[in-house]
Write a protein that holds these residues in place. Structure first.
Motif, PDB file in Angstrom:
ATOM      1  N   TYR A   7       0.835  -1.188   0.000  1.00  0.00           N
ATOM      2  CA  TYR A   7       0.000   0.000   0.000  1.00  0.00           C
ATOM      3  C   TYR A   7       0.877   1.247   0.000  1.00  0.00           C
ATOM      4  O   TYR A   7       1.568   1.516   0.969  1.00  0.00           O
ATOM      5  CB  TYR A   7      -0.901  -0.003   1.241  1.00  0.00           C
ATOM      6  CG  TYR A   7      -1.911   1.102   1.246  1.00  0.00           C
ATOM      7  CD1 TYR A   7      -3.046   1.003   0.466  1.00  0.00           C
ATOM      8  CD2 TYR A   7      -1.721   2.229   2.015  1.00  0.00           C
ATOM      9  CE1 TYR A   7      -3.980   2.007   0.463  1.00  0.00           C
ATOM     10  CE2 TYR A   7      -2.653   3.238   2.021  1.00  0.00           C
ATOM     11  CZ  TYR A   7      -3.779   3.125   1.240  1.00  0.00           C
ATOM     12  OH  TYR A   7      -4.701   4.128   1.235  1.00  0.00           O
ATOM     13  N   LYS A   8       0.848   1.960  -1.097  1.00  0.00           N
ATOM     14  CA  LYS A   8       1.656   3.173  -1.247  1.00  0.00           C
ATOM     15  C   LYS A   8       3.144   2.906  -1.032  1.00  0.00           C
ATOM     16  O   LYS A   8       3.874   3.730  -0.499  1.00  0.00           O
ATOM     17  CB  LYS A   8       1.155   4.276  -0.328  1.00  0.00           C
ATOM     18  CG  LYS A   8      -0.243   4.745  -0.668  1.00  0.00           C
ATOM     19  CD  LYS A   8      -0.549   6.073  -0.066  1.00  0.00           C
ATOM     20  CE  LYS A   8      -1.933   6.505  -0.543  1.00  0.00           C
ATOM     21  NZ  LYS A   8      -2.240   7.861  -0.193  1.00  0.00           N
ATOM     22  N   CYS A   9       3.577   1.732  -1.474  1.00  0.00           N
ATOM     23  CA  CYS A   9       4.976   1.351  -1.275  1.00  0.00           C
ATOM     24  C   CYS A   9       5.915   2.248  -2.073  1.00  0.00           C
ATOM     25  O   CYS A   9       6.983   2.622  -1.583  1.00  0.00           O
ATOM     26  CB  CYS A   9       5.190  -0.110  -1.637  1.00  0.00           C
ATOM     27  SG  CYS A   9       4.873  -0.509  -3.363  1.00  0.00           S
ATOM     28  N   THR A  10       5.541   2.605  -3.274  1.00  0.00           N
ATOM     29  CA  THR A  10       6.389   3.449  -4.098  1.00  0.00           C
ATOM     30  C   THR A  10       6.545   4.826  -3.485  1.00  0.00           C
ATOM     31  O   THR A  10       7.628   5.413  -3.503  1.00  0.00           O
ATOM     32  CB  THR A  10       5.812   3.566  -5.510  1.00  0.00           C
ATOM     33  OG1 THR A  10       5.687   2.258  -6.049  1.00  0.00           O
ATOM     34  CG2 THR A  10       6.701   4.390  -6.409  1.00  0.00           C
ATOM     35  N   ILE A  11       5.471   5.334  -2.911  1.00  0.00           N
ATOM     36  CA  ILE A  11       5.533   6.637  -2.266  1.00  0.00           C
ATOM     37  C   ILE A  11       6.480   6.578  -1.075  1.00  0.00           C
ATOM     38  O   ILE A  11       7.308   7.471  -0.888  1.00  0.00           O
ATOM     39  CB  ILE A  11       4.129   7.115  -1.853  1.00  0.00           C
ATOM     40  CG1 ILE A  11       3.280   7.334  -3.106  1.00  0.00           C
ATOM     41  CG2 ILE A  11       4.198   8.372  -1.013  1.00  0.00           C
ATOM     42  CD1 ILE A  11       1.812   7.589  -2.837  1.00  0.00           C
ATOM     43  N   LEU A  12       6.392   5.528  -0.290  1.00  0.00           N
ATOM     44  CA  LEU A  12       7.291   5.377   0.854  1.00  0.00           C
ATOM     45  C   LEU A  12       8.743   5.357   0.395  1.00  0.00           C
ATOM     46  O   LEU A  12       9.592   6.071   0.933  1.00  0.00           O
ATOM     47  CB  LEU A  12       6.972   4.104   1.645  1.00  0.00           C
ATOM     48  CG  LEU A  12       7.954   3.775   2.768  1.00  0.00           C
ATOM     49  CD1 LEU A  12       7.998   4.887   3.803  1.00  0.00           C
ATOM     50  CD2 LEU A  12       7.596   2.442   3.403  1.00  0.00           C
ATOM     51  N   LEU A  13       9.039   4.568  -0.608  1.00  0.00           N
ATOM     52  CA  LEU A  13      10.406   4.476  -1.097  1.00  0.00           C
ATOM     53  C   LEU A  13      10.881   5.817  -1.646  1.00  0.00           C
ATOM     54  O   LEU A  13      12.010   6.240  -1.391  1.00  0.00           O
ATOM     55  CB  LEU A  13      10.522   3.378  -2.154  1.00  0.00           C
ATOM     56  CG  LEU A  13      11.923   3.042  -2.621  1.00  0.00           C
ATOM     57  CD1 LEU A  13      12.835   2.672  -1.469  1.00  0.00           C
ATOM     58  CD2 LEU A  13      11.866   1.906  -3.636  1.00  0.00           C
ATOM     59  N   SER A  14      10.027   6.525  -2.357  1.00  0.00           N
ATOM     60  CA  SER A  14      10.381   7.847  -2.875  1.00  0.00           C
ATOM     61  C   SER A  14      10.653   8.834  -1.749  1.00  0.00           C
ATOM     62  O   SER A  14      11.596   9.631  -1.811  1.00  0.00           O
ATOM     63  CB  SER A  14       9.273   8.389  -3.782  1.00  0.00           C
ATOM     64  OG  SER A  14       9.182   7.629  -4.959  1.00  0.00           O
ATOM     65  N   LEU A  24      17.349  11.641 -10.044  1.00  0.00           N
ATOM     66  CA  LEU A  24      17.244  13.096  -9.944  1.00  0.00           C
ATOM     67  C   LEU A  24      17.994  13.676  -8.752  1.00  0.00           C
ATOM     68  O   LEU A  24      18.076  14.892  -8.608  1.00  0.00           O
ATOM     69  CB  LEU A  24      15.767  13.498  -9.862  1.00  0.00           C
ATOM     70  CG  LEU A  24      14.912  13.094 -11.057  1.00  0.00           C
ATOM     71  CD1 LEU A  24      13.455  13.397 -10.792  1.00  0.00           C
ATOM     72  CD2 LEU A  24      15.389  13.787 -12.313  1.00  0.00           C
ATOM     73  N   LYS A  25      18.545  12.825  -7.911  1.00  0.00           N
ATOM     74  CA  LYS A  25      19.224  13.276  -6.694  1.00  0.00           C
ATOM     75  C   LYS A  25      20.706  13.515  -6.978  1.00  0.00           C
ATOM     76  O   LYS A  25      21.462  12.583  -7.196  1.00  0.00           O
ATOM     77  CB  LYS A  25      19.071  12.253  -5.573  1.00  0.00           C
ATOM     78  CG  LYS A  25      17.663  12.009  -5.110  1.00  0.00           C
ATOM     79  CD  LYS A  25      17.125  13.166  -4.329  1.00  0.00           C
ATOM     80  CE  LYS A  25      17.747  13.190  -2.975  1.00  0.00           C
ATOM     81  NZ  LYS A  25      17.180  14.166  -2.081  1.00  0.00           N
ATOM     82  N   LYS A  26      21.131  14.746  -6.918  1.00  0.00           N
ATOM     83  CA  LYS A  26      22.534  15.078  -7.177  1.00  0.00           C
ATOM     84  C   LYS A  26      23.480  14.388  -6.210  1.00  0.00           C
ATOM     85  O   LYS A  26      24.529  13.902  -6.591  1.00  0.00           O
ATOM     86  CB  LYS A  26      22.738  16.582  -7.108  1.00  0.00           C
ATOM     87  CG  LYS A  26      22.153  17.332  -8.269  1.00  0.00           C
ATOM     88  CD  LYS A  26      22.484  18.797  -8.172  1.00  0.00           C
ATOM     89  CE  LYS A  26      21.852  19.567  -9.300  1.00  0.00           C
ATOM     90  NZ  LYS A  26      22.670  19.622 -10.480  1.00  0.00           N
ATOM     91  N   THR A  30       6.984   9.435  -9.221  1.00  0.00           N
ATOM     92  CA  THR A  30       7.846   8.697 -10.132  1.00  0.00           C
ATOM     93  C   THR A  30       8.281   7.402  -9.459  1.00  0.00           C
ATOM     94  O   THR A  30       8.115   7.233  -8.260  1.00  0.00           O
ATOM     95  CB  THR A  30       9.099   9.531 -10.475  1.00  0.00           C
ATOM     96  OG1 THR A  30       9.780   9.845  -9.258  1.00  0.00           O
ATOM     97  CG2 THR A  30       8.743  10.805 -11.202  1.00  0.00           C
ATOM     98  N   SER A  31       8.868   6.519 -10.237  1.00  0.00           N
ATOM     99  CA  SER A  31       9.397   5.302  -9.632  1.00  0.00           C
ATOM    100  C   SER A  31      10.610   5.667  -8.781  1.00  0.00           C
ATOM    101  O   SER A  31      11.202   6.737  -8.938  1.00  0.00           O
ATOM    102  CB  SER A  31       9.799   4.295 -10.710  1.00  0.00           C
ATOM    103  OG  SER A  31      10.994   4.704 -11.347  1.00  0.00           O
ATOM    104  N   ALA A  32      10.987   4.774  -7.903  1.00  0.00           N
ATOM    105  CA  ALA A  32      12.140   5.022  -7.036  1.00  0.00           C
ATOM    106  C   ALA A  32      13.410   5.202  -7.856  1.00  0.00           C
ATOM    107  O   ALA A  32      14.252   6.039  -7.539  1.00  0.00           O
ATOM    108  CB  ALA A  32      12.296   3.884  -6.041  1.00  0.00           C
ATOM    109  N   GLY A  62      10.815  -0.270  -9.356  1.00  0.00           N
ATOM    110  CA  GLY A  62      10.390   0.277 -10.640  1.00  0.00           C
ATOM    111  C   GLY A  62       8.931   0.645 -10.727  1.00  0.00           C
ATOM    112  O   GLY A  62       8.481   1.174 -11.743  1.00  0.00           O
ATOM    113  N   LYS A  63       8.190   0.400  -9.669  1.00  0.00           N
ATOM    114  CA  LYS A  63       6.750   0.646  -9.676  1.00  0.00           C
ATOM    115  C   LYS A  63       6.452   2.133  -9.496  1.00  0.00           C
ATOM    116  O   LYS A  63       7.082   2.819  -8.716  1.00  0.00           O
ATOM    117  CB  LYS A  63       6.121  -0.152  -8.535  1.00  0.00           C
ATOM    118  CG  LYS A  63       4.622  -0.145  -8.511  1.00  0.00           C
ATOM    119  CD  LYS A  63       4.118  -1.068  -7.404  1.00  0.00           C
ATOM    120  CE  LYS A  63       2.617  -1.024  -7.320  1.00  0.00           C
ATOM    121  NZ  LYS A  63       2.118  -1.867  -6.251  1.00  0.00           N
ATOM    122  N   LYS A  64       5.467   2.626 -10.240  1.00  0.00           N
ATOM    123  CA  LYS A  64       5.023   4.009 -10.100  1.00  0.00           C
ATOM    124  C   LYS A  64       3.697   4.031  -9.355  1.00  0.00           C
ATOM    125  O   LYS A  64       2.933   3.090  -9.398  1.00  0.00           O
ATOM    126  CB  LYS A  64       4.830   4.665 -11.458  1.00  0.00           C
ATOM    127  CG  LYS A  64       6.109   4.916 -12.201  1.00  0.00           C
ATOM    128  CD  LYS A  64       5.859   5.681 -13.472  1.00  0.00           C
ATOM    129  CE  LYS A  64       7.144   5.935 -14.189  1.00  0.00           C
ATOM    130  NZ  LYS A  64       6.959   6.804 -15.348  1.00  0.00           N
TER     131      LYS A  64
END
Length: 170
Positions: free
Chosen positions: A79-86, A124-126, A116-118, A109-111
């Motif tokens: 449940y909202k795993c991608t959001i947690l990882l992001s 995008l992280k410098k 966005t996906s993880a 890789g899930k969106k």
């Protein structure tokens, strides 16, 4: 406190455990979870688990604690795993993100909705890369020989000269 008191929610459907996660109060979270473990699985009206709130606030200690106390397999993984990882990546907790992906590989890789996906988020992280640049600037773009426009403003004459052409309007 009684179970009923522990399950009282505010106007956004958040419990006391949500509040402790938002503020990063790990000691209070331990007390609440010890008294009523099912609180770990209560979501807010927005559908956020407590761990999402802790990740939004970049509270690593409480994220680790909440992860250690959830069942395996955790409903968080579905449940909202991608959001947690992001959110964990946004907080610069890369080792934690790696452990989450190791435990739940489908998360990488899930969106999820607008998120966005993880893997995209990480790119995008410098600071996630040794060069200090983001993935595209630090690895892919130089490897492909691409020139960024902000680094080199080219004129029509430059382009014509590079192609060996002579004169003419664009």
């Amino acid at each position: 406190m009684t179970v009923e008191e522990l399950e009282v929610r505010d106007r956004n459907g958040r419990t006391a455990l949500h509040t402790t996660a938002i503020t990063g109060n790990t000691a209070a979270a331990r007390i609440l979870v010890d008294r009523h473990p099912p609180m770990l699985y209560m979501t807010s009206e927005e559908g956020w688990f407590h761990i999402h709130d802790a990740a939004k606030g970049a509270h690593g200690d409480i994220i680790e604690f909440l992860l250690s106390r959830t069942a395996n397999p955790s409903p968080i993984a579905d449940y909202k795993c991608t959001i947690l990882l992001s959110l964990v990546i946004d907080a610069d907790f890369y080792n934690m993100a790696l452990r989450l992906v190791g435990k739940y590989p489908h998360m990488a890789g899930k969106k999820s909705g607008a998120y966005t996906s993880a893997l995209e988020r990480l790119s995008l992280k410098k600071m996630a890369f040794p060069s200090g640049d983001d993935f595209w600037d630090g690895a892919l773009i130089p490897a492909m020989g691409v020139v960024r426009m902000e680094d080199h403003l080219l004129t029509w004459e430059d382009l014509v000269a590079d192609q060996g052409l002579h004169g003419g309007d664009p």
